[in-house]
Design a protein around this motif. Sequence first.
Motif, short mmCIF file in Angstrom:
data_model
loop_
_atom_site.label_atom_id
_atom_site.label_comp_id
_atom_site.label_asym_id
_atom_site.label_seq_id
_atom_site.Cartn_x
_atom_site.Cartn_y
_atom_site.Cartn_z
N VAL A 261 -31.79 36.50 9.62
CA VAL A 261 -31.60 35.11 9.20
C VAL A 261 -31.92 34.96 7.71
N ARG A 262 -32.98 35.61 7.27
CA ARG A 262 -33.32 35.58 5.85
C ARG A 262 -32.17 36.13 5.01
N GLY A 263 -31.57 37.22 5.48
CA GLY A 263 -30.44 37.81 4.77
C GLY A 263 -29.23 36.89 4.73
N TRP A 264 -28.94 36.21 5.86
CA TRP A 264 -27.81 35.28 5.89
C TRP A 264 -28.01 34.15 4.89
N ILE B 204 -23.91 30.87 26.50
CA ILE B 204 -24.67 29.75 25.94
C ILE B 204 -25.07 30.07 24.50
N PHE B 205 -25.53 31.29 24.26
CA PHE B 205 -25.89 31.74 22.93
C PHE B 205 -24.74 32.56 22.34
N GLY B 206 -24.68 32.55 21.02
CA GLY B 206 -23.70 33.36 20.32
C GLY B 206 -24.38 34.60 19.75
N ARG B 207 -24.20 34.82 18.47
CA ARG B 207 -24.82 35.96 17.80
C ARG B 207 -26.25 35.57 17.42
N VAL B 208 -27.21 36.29 17.95
CA VAL B 208 -28.62 35.99 17.69
C VAL B 208 -29.18 37.09 16.80
N GLY B 209 -29.80 36.71 15.71
CA GLY B 209 -30.35 37.68 14.78
C GLY B 209 -31.86 37.76 14.85
N THR B 210 -32.42 38.68 14.12
CA THR B 210 -33.86 38.74 13.91
C THR B 210 -34.22 37.79 12.76
N GLY B 211 -35.51 37.57 12.57
CA GLY B 211 -35.94 36.76 11.43
C GLY B 211 -35.46 37.35 10.11
N ALA B 212 -35.50 38.67 10.02
CA ALA B 212 -35.05 39.33 8.78
C ALA B 212 -33.56 39.11 8.56
N ALA C 175 -40.49 33.26 19.82
CA ALA C 175 -39.11 33.60 19.44
C ALA C 175 -38.44 32.49 18.64
N MET C 176 -39.18 31.45 18.30
CA MET C 176 -38.59 30.36 17.52
C MET C 176 -38.94 30.51 16.05
N LEU C 177 -37.91 30.42 15.23
CA LEU C 177 -38.07 30.50 13.78
C LEU C 177 -37.87 29.10 13.19
N PHE C 178 -38.83 28.66 12.39
CA PHE C 178 -38.72 27.41 11.64
C PHE C 178 -38.42 27.80 10.19
N PHE C 179 -37.38 27.22 9.62
CA PHE C 179 -37.01 27.65 8.27
C PHE C 179 -36.68 26.46 7.38
N ARG C 180 -36.93 26.68 6.07
CA ARG C 180 -36.52 25.76 5.02
C ARG C 180 -35.98 26.59 3.88
N ALA C 181 -34.95 26.09 3.23
CA ALA C 181 -34.36 26.82 2.11
C ALA C 181 -33.72 25.83 1.15
N THR C 182 -33.64 26.22 -0.11
CA THR C 182 -33.06 25.37 -1.14
C THR C 182 -31.79 26.01 -1.68
N ARG C 183 -30.73 25.23 -1.79
CA ARG C 183 -29.46 25.76 -2.28
C ARG C 183 -29.57 25.99 -3.79
N ASN C 184 -29.28 27.23 -4.18
CA ASN C 184 -29.33 27.59 -5.59
C ASN C 184 -28.28 26.84 -6.40
N GLY C 185 -28.39 26.93 -7.70
CA GLY C 185 -27.51 26.15 -8.58
C GLY C 185 -26.05 26.48 -8.47
N SER C 186 -25.73 27.74 -8.24
CA SER C 186 -24.32 28.12 -8.13
C SER C 186 -24.19 29.19 -7.06
N ALA C 187 -23.49 28.86 -6.00
CA ALA C 187 -23.31 29.81 -4.90
C ALA C 187 -21.96 30.53 -4.96
N GLY C 188 -21.16 30.23 -5.98
CA GLY C 188 -19.89 30.93 -6.11
C GLY C 188 -18.86 30.60 -5.05
N PHE C 189 -18.72 29.33 -4.72
CA PHE C 189 -17.78 28.94 -3.68
C PHE C 189 -16.34 29.14 -4.14
#
Length: 221
Positions: A187-190, A177-185, A206-220
């Motif tokens: 997830v921050r690194g990912w 049911i679950f795949g690869r589960v990480g720690t909060g740290a 065990a639930m992490l709520f997160f928000r993040a903003t995509r930087n100007g250039s991610a080098g895709f």
Amino acid sequence: MRTDHWKSSTNVSLYDRVVERQRLARVMAWLLWGARLRSWYRELDDLGSMAASKSVLDVPCGGGVAFRGLRASVGPRYVAADLSSVMLDRARTEAARRGLTHIEFAQADVAHLPYPDETFDLCVSYNGLHCFPDPPSAVAEMARVLRAGGELIGTAIVLGAGRRQDAVIAKNRELGIFGRVGTGAEVRGWLGAAGFGDLRFRHSGAMLFFRATRNGSAGFH
């Protein structure tokens, strides 16, 4: 990980039935994860105003739990994507029940999203990250399809909240049911590696709520 579990198994709708029922979901989240969901349901209710002028990707959309806050005239585009055809069928039914005729539905693998770079302004990813076999790749794909300054908002189950919660995670991984589960740290690194900044985290059990903003250039590439 048995990814076919999420592609076709009708058992996945059990999660959906629970999360749709706020009172039941809050009890189950507390018993399983030591998590309080009141603020999450408030966030879902506020999604309509957040999405009013944005192009939104909802992945994985599940059975449409995020639809509860949407308005019939919401935003320029709202795409609900999921690997599971079972979940997509339930999401279509939920959208019809709420009179949401503008939603686009797509059966898609989050590791290979079928959208060009910088397509969306907002990505919501509720309760999906811990189910993915390769969360870093999934996060990188979400970053790729977000415009510079776009937001990622989501929740995930993480390791390290306690021995009981970690045992439940291990059992879910054993069942496929679950795949690869990480720690909060982790997830921050990912998120950081994918090109996200302004990371805002909140833990509830065990639930992490997160928000993040995509930087100007991610080098895709």
